[in-house]
Write a protein that holds these residues in place. Structure first.
Motif, PDB file in Angstrom:
ATOM      1  N   THR A   1       0.863  -1.188   0.000  1.00  0.00           N
ATOM      2  CA  THR A   1       0.000   0.000   0.000  1.00  0.00           C
ATOM      3  C   THR A   1       0.896   1.233   0.000  1.00  0.00           C
ATOM      4  O   THR A   1       2.020   1.192   0.489  1.00  0.00           O
ATOM      5  N   SER A   2       0.356   2.315  -0.542  1.00  0.00           N
ATOM      6  CA  SER A   2       1.228   3.475  -0.767  1.00  0.00           C
ATOM      7  C   SER A   2       1.462   4.268   0.510  1.00  0.00           C
ATOM      8  O   SER A   2       2.445   4.976   0.638  1.00  0.00           O
ATOM      9  N   ARG A   3       0.545   4.143   1.492  1.00  0.00           N
ATOM     10  CA  ARG A   3       0.666   4.932   2.723  1.00  0.00           C
ATOM     11  C   ARG A   3       0.710   6.421   2.424  1.00  0.00           C
ATOM     12  O   ARG A   3       1.541   7.150   2.962  1.00  0.00           O
ATOM     13  N   ARG A   4      -0.128   6.854   1.512  1.00  0.00           N
ATOM     14  CA  ARG A   4      -0.170   8.293   1.213  1.00  0.00           C
ATOM     15  C   ARG A   4      -1.597   8.779   1.337  1.00  0.00           C
ATOM     16  O   ARG A   4      -2.325   8.851   0.362  1.00  0.00           O
ATOM     17  N   ARG A   5      -1.983   9.113   2.539  1.00  0.00           N
ATOM     18  CA  ARG A   5      -3.330   9.586   2.818  1.00  0.00           C
ATOM     19  C   ARG A   5      -3.671  10.763   1.908  1.00  0.00           C
ATOM     20  O   ARG A   5      -4.780  10.922   1.437  1.00  0.00           O
TER      21      ARG A   5
ATOM     22  N   ARG B   1     -17.209  11.328   6.051  1.00  0.00           N
ATOM     23  CA  ARG B   1     -18.315  10.427   6.428  1.00  0.00           C
ATOM     24  C   ARG B   1     -17.813   9.003   6.648  1.00  0.00           C
ATOM     25  O   ARG B   1     -18.293   8.290   7.523  1.00  0.00           O
ATOM     26  N   ALA B   2     -16.838   8.574   5.858  1.00  0.00           N
ATOM     27  CA  ALA B   2     -16.321   7.205   5.991  1.00  0.00           C
ATOM     28  C   ALA B   2     -15.248   7.123   7.064  1.00  0.00           C
ATOM     29  O   ALA B   2     -14.732   6.051   7.350  1.00  0.00           O
ATOM     30  N   GLY B   3     -14.891   8.269   7.662  1.00  0.00           N
ATOM     31  CA  GLY B   3     -13.888   8.288   8.731  1.00  0.00           C
ATOM     32  C   GLY B   3     -12.539   7.785   8.264  1.00  0.00           C
ATOM     33  O   GLY B   3     -11.869   6.997   8.946  1.00  0.00           O
ATOM     34  N   ILE B   4     -12.124   8.205   7.085  1.00  0.00           N
ATOM     35  CA  ILE B   4     -10.873   7.701   6.509  1.00  0.00           C
ATOM     36  C   ILE B   4      -9.659   8.395   7.126  1.00  0.00           C
ATOM     37  O   ILE B   4      -9.623   9.627   7.215  1.00  0.00           O
ATOM     38  N   THR B   5      -8.700   7.576   7.585  1.00  0.00           N
ATOM     39  CA  THR B   5      -7.449   8.116   8.133  1.00  0.00           C
ATOM     40  C   THR B   5      -6.281   7.526   7.346  1.00  0.00           C
ATOM     41  O   THR B   5      -6.476   6.689   6.461  1.00  0.00           O
ATOM     42  N   ALA B   6      -5.058   7.916   7.728  1.00  0.00           N
ATOM     43  CA  ALA B   6      -3.861   7.393   7.048  1.00  0.00           C
ATOM     44  C   ALA B   6      -3.786   5.884   7.229  1.00  0.00           C
ATOM     45  O   ALA B   6      -3.263   5.168   6.387  1.00  0.00           O
ATOM     46  N   ALA B   7      -4.359   5.384   8.331  1.00  0.00           N
ATOM     47  CA  ALA B   7      -4.229   3.954   8.634  1.00  0.00           C
ATOM     48  C   ALA B   7      -5.275   3.121   7.896  1.00  0.00           C
ATOM     49  O   ALA B   7      -5.100   1.911   7.712  1.00  0.00           O
ATOM     50  N   THR B   8      -6.356   3.770   7.467  1.00  0.00           N
ATOM     51  CA  THR B   8      -7.464   3.006   6.885  1.00  0.00           C
ATOM     52  C   THR B   8      -6.977   2.113   5.749  1.00  0.00           C
ATOM     53  O   THR B   8      -6.322   2.584   4.814  1.00  0.00           O
TER      54      THR B   8
END
Lengths: 350, 336, 877
Positions: C689-693, C856-863
């Motif tokens: 995964t790119s890990r680029r929020r 709304r989806a609560g997306i973070t860098a960790a998601t």
């Protein structure tokens, strides 16, 4: 089924066996479901089309040109006949107006016909061939013969304006030209019926028996009306009678067409063409009454009013039928349903 | 120039005055193996240098061409139906589906099309409006009354090169002519754009090019035939759905093909335009269809209009006499 | 296949005409499905569950081709006892390490055989560096190292004779039993629940496949990127391989697994690679830590047994082709000149490097990432971070103009005046404007001749690279700097012709084919020597110019030769049309069936013969058994058809060489509407995964909170009428008018649920972006019943961008950069999205809409970046 279909192709040591070209692929043959219940299942009554798209192409002709010509050509032919009659029966004033009307209508006819061509400069290509299978070809040759003759008539009328030699020549040619024109004139009034009937347009082709009569009658009504309106009342009697006769016949033939077309007549009574044809009937009635009155008691005023009414009747009829044809071509139902009935029943038109 | 009225023979080329013509050539388009790749449309335009006719999303499944026209000499039709194809199994019945959308879509498209026809379909993208449809906006929700069948028909349409060709009959300039191969071709240096052939064609094939005034249609690649090549569309067709050859051979092959498909359970397979006794004396380009002709936009039972021309001429003459007589009577009856 | 390979589809029709059954597995009914006998709708991203189901159907009903499986595969091989299966570890294999988010593969090995784990060595080196480096770098470096350890071939084995086999296939730790156990829960019921394929339909499919896979009949699978573009892409193909090996469908006529490549000569671009981790002929790139000398390189990557044992000969011949006379035995044939691979430099890593600012320059040759690559938005941001960008293409594609009219300019996220990238556009010649070869999907080379001169400044790729190299060499001429030697010593002498000095493509082909010491053309790779006496640019292509004739230019009609048509073009290797075709005969060398005869042993002539070139040592008899200690191909017996594998067997189980497990296992896609029904491990644990929020956020998946915000499955694909990212079609009126506008395909049910109108507009939203498309409501899209719910799928063609004749939003603005760990391919065939009626917002509003969804989806860098989602796992670290 081919061997390939049953056993499948084989690659033996000596090469291929049971092969078949790709075009023999049996689509959907091995899905294992019960066959049938495909397209043939549809009840024939149900009307279907390709997304409601027209099956045939509607005419690309412009209404003001071609419908206009249907009217003008009729006027020209009818007027030429009346001119000849007037000439023979010694009605100089009626002759003059009739000749002028005939010539004017003919000139306009040629103008609109040429203008409607995609390549007007190539008008003369019409004269490369004579094709009995093409009413347009025959019609062109008719007009080619007809136009100079009616022109000669005008010269005769206008001899006063010509140099002496010319005037004499015009006077000499006037009557024979007029008589010759009157020989072609009837065809000029009726061939336009065949012209539009000889297409795949349902409302036109369906009425191919009646249209020549209808257009001829309508032409008489228009010509008679206009000549009656233009000529002095004392000479106009034949024009009145011709106009009345034409108008009456046109009404009867219009009914006949509706009977013939049956469901195909729908476009004639609906939409713009419906409106045009309804109006034309009222004009016919009005014209008839007025001219009839003038028959009983001659009146220039009645002649003018009635004559113009009949002319209007004729013009509206031609435009009405033109638009009805276009509408019937644009709707796949009018193409598909009659053909379905035909192929279902015995193979001839109703 | 040919005069085939009713008495036209079955073999047009000799009838048109070719002493020793080559065998009559034509197309057999077997729609059962058409994959709708549209290579025929592109190959045709490339070879014949036909202009594109506009960008418009028609919503007719994958068909964004619409119909044959002046700038479309091959047209691939796409038809989605809630009907089965032979023994094909598409499992729709076993899926959680609601009612079919195909009929609904056809209504939407028809409503949006308005008066546009054939070559005139090309409009700016998006100009084709979504129009409200009489029977409600959407199909019902997913429910018990699910659709159970699905088939996707594709067919490549083309000029039929009729044995009795109305366009050729009615052409007043002789621009349309019958080739030695029995095909019908427009001579673009002769055509003066009178437009008579357009409504005369019972299939709605030939059409006038607006910016040019002349009419255009498939020539069956007359130039390629002349040098022993097959037409561009047939050459490009990857699955042999478009087959080119002597008409007699093609007709025999087609008859066998129909039997073959019937045996395989595709009972709806039928030929269209292969019958020499039909209304146009048999088409030079005929088809194997999997549904009624009108579903593909074909007329079910076309008749060449000139079949009735003798009748028309008869009535025209009688009518003319009647007109003359009426005028005579008018003068005779009219007292001074 | 009818959609994207219409020309190739004619052969499918030929097969049908010969009685074949055509089955189409696809979420949509495409043009292929229209002609198929059976259409199997499936939820995108679940094919391993389906293939696993088929494998289980075969194994649990004893339908495998026993003789074939025992003799030709590693089914009988016994695996060492530390190995633990996903059945034991709830979706993980033994050897999982949380610290590196990867597997150490030692426990996967064959019992008794020491696997010379080049991999091991390299991991060491990588890990040491990893400790020094920052966590992210370590993560990236390590997580991306393992894909290319073996170049493209299986791991080498030593002590082959010690390998333990149980040909009764009864031993609990033999591969066959492990397979049975691994797939036993992939039942028809499970397949129905995961894929949405009704049980009866699955059974019909399974019957069709197994009944058609016998001595007398063979089944082929054809796939394209619908199978590869997943975070488990490689394992999709592995699953098909396992099934085909069990059914005896590999190496036999009418069998096989056909990779339908994306466009012309994609096959060629992997053979003579544009790939970062391979040298021509699938030789691995040398590694800086492990390969200081040619000997170390060869020792690591060649195996003692199998054809890869000849790696030295292949490598030396290649070095001779590169550096000619400068390459001598004394200087290790200039092995030091070769660049070393220091990690993952695949497309998407490069994009991240651009975003990080470590990648400064970028060449795009006929590639349009601003439209065609996953997360096109990230691609554009990456390019906006470059110093220079060179675009070589036919027309001004989006990748050449994003800096003035891209979506980010419209939204105001980028301002032209702030972009420092210097963009060079160089018009390129098309294939009709230059000589060259295509290598097609079946490994066949076909030569194409120039038909017309390229217009204006357009030049061939060959012209561009040759003259670029020539000019660089001129600039460096006379330099004494050590670092310039590789370029100055380069064998860079091709004759040119014409007004533009076009290099001769045929000379390049000759160099690829190679020469003997006497300068005559080589005719087969068997002739390659490791002493520098032979030159060969790509060992598998050796023979394409045999006898000094361009074999690829042969066009003899099939009517004038045997049905395999060996004289139509030329196929690598050695003009073999069917790989591993020794498997078409039984162990005794007789065809398995007289109606499937392809290659067989001629006892009188004592040689292999048949319709095709035998893919086997021509005179090695079936009963040959190698003496202990035999090396290379001589170590393989007369019943080892898979000559490129160290043990000569087809690998049902892969002891080394893969990063995400020895056996294909069903994991849900990175973004899925449902959790994994089979294991607690939801996704492929080893995926990248790119890990680029900021530019590449992921969405909650399965039953994670917020997943309901993106309830629909989305898949991207191509249409017949257009070509990939549109560079070859959107500028052509004849093609553009056939598919004039970007659209999405939805089922009537989804249309009803969301309120979409046929021909109306829809806006499709993911955590990355929002695009608009016209709506096609069609019966060809069907909802599937998955788990306990109904799942709707949205179909999106990805051809469109904002340049050209037909324009539209790009589907790839929606996709993300989660990758398969083995080949780093993106997952654009199965993700989730939301769809709503109407056109998308314009300008900055578009961004706001997407951010609202993210909120709304609560997306973070960790998601979506967690690797291990199961509690139970192997070694605890």
């Amino acid at each position: 089924m081919s061997a390939a279909q049953e056993t499948g192709g084989e690659v033996r040591r000596d090469g291929l066996h049971h092969v078949a070209p790709g075009r023999e692929a049996l689509i959907g043959s091995r899905g294992g479901r019960r066959p049938g219940r495909g397209g043939e299942l549809v009840p024939p009554a149900e009307f279907r089309s390709y997304y409601g798209r027209a099956v045939i192409k509607p005419p690309v002709w412009k209404a003001h040109n071609i419908a206009g010509y249907l009217f003008l050509g009729g006027v020209a032919g009818g007027a030429a006949l009346l001119a000849a009659g007037a000439d023979l029966t010694g009605r100089p004033d009626m002759r003059r107006s009739a000749r002028l009307i005939a010539a004017g209508a003919t000139g306009l006819s040629l103008a609109v016909l040429i203008r409607d061509l995609g390549r007007p400069e190539r008008f003369l290509h019409m004269l490369r061939v004579v094709k009995p299978t093409s009413p347009m070809s025959i019609g062109t040759w008719l007009l080619v013969g007809f136009s100079p003759l009616v022109a000669a008539g005008v010269l005769d009328e206008a001899s006063g304006l010509l140099p002496r030699r010319g005037a004499e020549l015009a006077a000499l040619l006037g009557r024979p030209a007029g008589l010759a024109a009157s020989a072609l004139a009837p065809a000029v009034t009726t061939y336009t019926g065949a012209l539009i009937a000889n297409t795949a347009v349902p409302a036109w082709h369906g009425a191919h028996r009646e249209l020549p009569y209808l257009f001829g009658a309508s032409a008489l009504a228009a010509a008679g009306g206009l000549v009656a309106a233009a000529a002095p009342a004392r000479e106009a009697a034949p024009a009145r009678v011709a106009g009345i006769a034409g108008a009456v016949a046109a009404q009867l033939l219009d009914r006949a067409v509706h009977r013939r077309l049956g469901q195909l007549a729908e476009p004639l009574s609906t939409g713009p063409s419906g409106r045009l044809l309804r109006t034309s009937r009222w004009c016919a009635r009005a014209g008839l009454v007025l001219l009839a009155a003038s028959v009983v008691r001659r009146s220039r005023a009645l002649d003018i009013a009635g004559g113009l009414a009949l002319a209007a009747e004729s013009a509206l009829t031609k435009f009405g039928y033109f638009h009805a044809g276009t509408a019937s071509a644009a709707d796949p139902r009018y193409t598909v349903l009659p053909q379905r009935e035909r192929s279902a029943g015995p193979r001839q038109l109703p | 120039m040919t005069n085939d009225l009713l008495e036209g023979t079955k073999d047009p080329a000799p009838d048109s005055g070719y002493p020793q013509p080559p065998p009559r050539m034509g197309f057999f388009t077997d729609t059962s193996v058409c994959i709708g790749c549209k290579a025929c449309e592109v190959a045709c335009k490339e070879w014949n240098l036909i202009p594109d006719d506009g960008l418009s999303l028609l919503g007719m499944s994958y068909d964004n061409t619409g119909m044959l026209g002046a700038d479309t000499w091959r047209h691939v039709a796409f038809i989605e139906q809630d009907r089965p194809l032979g023994r094909q199994q598409n499992a729709i019945a076993a899926m959680p589906t609601g009612p079919s959308a195909s009929a609904h879509n056809a209504l939407v498209v028809a409503a949006g099309l308005g008066e546009q026809h054939g070559a005139r379909l090309g409009t700016e993208t998006g100009a084709l409006r979504m129009t409200a449809v009489p029977d409600g906006r959407h199909p019902a929700r997913v429910g018990a009354a699910g659709r159970t069948e699905l088939r996707w028909l594709m067919a490549s349409d083309v000029c039929k090169h009729c044995t009795h060709a109305a366009c050729l009959d009615v052409c007043p300039t002789g621009s349309l002519f019958r080739t030695e191969f029995g095909t019908v071709v427009v001579q673009e240096d002769i055509c003066n754009g009178c437009g008579y052939c357009v409504p005369a064609c019972p299939y709605g094939v030939i059409d006038q090019r607006k910016d040019d005034g002349r009419v255009w249609k498939c020539t069956l690649c007359y130039d390629r035939l002349g040098v022993g090549q097959e037409p561009a569309c047939a050459k490009a067709c990857p699955t042999d759905s478009i087959q080119f050859g002597p008409l007699d051979e093609l007709r025999e092959r087609a008859a066998r093909r129909v039997e073959q498909l019937h045996d395989a359970g595709v009972v709806e397979a039928r030929l269209y335009g292969a019958d020499p006794d039909d209304g146009v004396g048999g088409a030079g380009a005929f088809f194997l269809l999997l549904d009624d002709p009108e579903v593909y936009g074909f007329p079910p039972d076309p008749v060449v209009t000139t079949r009735d021309l003798p009748t028309m001429w008869r009535h025209t003459v009688v009518a003319a006499v009647a007109v003359g007589a009426t005028v005579l009577a008018a003068f005779a009856g009219a007292r001074r | 296949m009818a959609e994207c390979h219409p020309v190739g589809f004619q052969w499918v029709m030929e097969a049908k005409a010969r009685g074949a059954t055509l089955i189409h597995v696809d979420p949509r009914l495409t043009r292929t499905g229209a002609l198929a006998d059976l259409h199997v709708p499936i939820r995108a991203g679940t094919d391993i569950a389906l293939l696993g189901g088929l494998i289980n159907y075969v194994l649990s009903n004893g339908l495998e081709f026993r003789e074939y499986v025992v003799a030709y595969t590693n089914a009988a091989t016994i695996i060492n006892e530390e190995f633990q299966d996903t059945e034991d570890l709830d979706g993980l294999f033994s050897g999982w390490r949380d610290d590196t988010a990867s597997y150490s593969t030692d426990s996967w090995q064959y019992e008794g055989v020491r696997v010379a784990s080049a991999a091991g060595k390299r991991e060491q080196g990588a890990k040491e560096k990893a400790r020094e480096a920052s966590d992210l770098r370590a993560y990236q470096r390590h997580a991306t190292e393992r894909g290319h350890e073996h170049g493209s071939h299986g791991a080498p084995l030593t002590d082959l004779h010690k390998l333990r086999r149980d040909e009764t296939l009864e031993h609990p730790r033999c591969v066959f039993q492990l397979l049975k156990r691994h797939y036993r829960r992939y039942t028809p019921e499970m397949v129905a629940q995961i894929c949405g394929i009704p049980e009866e339909l699955f059974r019909q499919l399974a019957r069709a496949v197994t009944e058609n896979s016998t001595r007398d009949r063979t089944t082929a699978w054809a796939y394209a990127v619908g199978w590869t573009q997943h975070t488990v892409g490689v394992q999709y193909i592995r699953a098909a391989s396992v099934l085909q090996l069990l059914l005896g469908n590999i190496g036999r006529p009418g069998g096989g697994i056909l990779a339908l490549r994306g466009h012309a000569s994609i096959q060629g671009s992997t053979d003579i690679p544009t790939l970062y981790n391979l040298l021509p002929g699938y030789l691995p790139m040398p590694h800086p830590d492990a390969h200081s000398s040619l000997d170390e390189y060869v020792a690591d990557d060649s195996s003692d047994t199998g054809y890869w044992g000849n790696l030295r000969a292949y490598a030396v011949s290649l070095l001779k082709a590169y550096w000619g006379d400068a390459a001598t035995a004394d200087n290790d044939f200039c092995f030091d000149y070769l660049p070393r691979i220091t990690g993952d430099h695949s497309t998407y890593q490069t994009v991240q490097a651009q975003l990080d600012g470590t990648c400064k320059g970028y060449f795009l040759n006929g590639q349009n990432p601003a439209v065609g690559s996953a997360n096109a938005r990230a691609q554009r941001f990456g390019m906006a971070n470059l110093d220079w960008l060179v675009v070589r293409d036919f027309s001004l594609i989006e990748s050449a103009t994003w800096w003035k009219d891209g979506p980010e300019i419209e939204s105001g996220e980028l301002r032209t005046e702030d972009i420092g990238t210097e963009v060079f556009f160089l018009p390129a010649a098309t294939h009709t404007e230059k000589d060259g070869s295509f290598t097609n999907t079946q490994r066949m080379l076909q030569w194409h001749h120039k038909a017309v001169e390229p217009p204006g400044d357009a030049r061939s790729d060959l012209w561009f690279w040759y003259h670029l190299g020539r000019r660089i060499r001129e600039k460096l001429a006379g330099s004494t700097a050590e670092r310039d030697r590789p370029i100055l010593d380069l064998n860079w002498h091709y004759s040119t012709s014409g007004p533009h000095a076009e290099p001769s493509a045929e000379e390049v082909l000759q160099e690829i084919n190679g020469w003997k010491a006497d300068g005559s053309c080589l005719s087969t790779y068997e002739e390659l020597a490791d002493d520098g006496s032979t030159v060969c640019g790509c060992w598998i292509y050796c023979g394409v110019y045999a006898d000094g004739v361009n074999q690829a230019a042969r066009r003899k009609p099939h009517t004038e030769q045997n049905w395999v048509a060996p004289e139509w073009g030329w196929a690598w290797p050695a003009n073999r049309r069917l790989l591993y075709n020794r498997a078409s005969a039984d162990p005794e060398g007789r065809p398995w069936s007289e109606r499937k005869a392809y290659v067989w042993w001629d006892a009188e002539k004592k040689k292999w013969t048949g319709h095709d070139v035998p893919d086997f040592q021509p005179t090695k008899p079936p009963d040959h058994r190698p003496p202990e200690g035999a090396k290379r191909q001589d170590a393989l017996s007369g019943i080892d058809p898979f000559i490129m594998q160290a043990d000569g067997k087809g690998w049902l189980y892969v002891p080394a060489g893969l990063s995400d497990g020895p056996l294909p296992t069903h994991y849900e896609p990175q973004e899925s509407p449902v959790p994994n029904l089979l294991y607690g491990q939801r996704r492929n644990p080893a995926r990248q995964t790119s890990r680029r929020r900021d530019v590449d956020p992921y969405q909650p998946s399965g039953d994670e909170p917020g997943s309901e915000v993106f309830p629909y499955v989305m898949t991207t694909y191509r249409l017949t009428e257009h070509h990939t990212a549109g560079g070859m079609s959107r500028w052509l009126p004849y093609l553009s008018e056939l598919q004039p506008e970007m659209f999405c395909e939805v089922s009537p049910e989804l249309a009803a649920e969301v309120g979409l109108d046929h021909l109306g507009w829809a806006t499709i939203v993911t955590a990355r972006s929002a695009i608009e498309a016209r709506v096609l409501v069609t019966d060809r899209m069907v909802p599937v019943r998955v788990h306990d719910r109904i799942v709707h799928q949205v179909g999106l063609p990805y051809h469109w961008g904002h340049n050209g004749i037909t324009t539209g939003d790009s589907a790839n603005d929606l996709t993300h950069m989660a990758l398969d760990p083995d080949v780093h391919i993106q997952e654009v065939k199965a993700l989730t999205c939301d769809i709503r009626p109407g056109r998308r917002p314009r300008g900055p509003e578009r961004r706001r809409l997407v951010e609202e969804y993210q909120r709304r989806a609560g997306i973070t860098a960790a998601t979506g970046t967690t690797h291990r989602t199961t509690e139970r796992h192997g070694e605890s670290v």
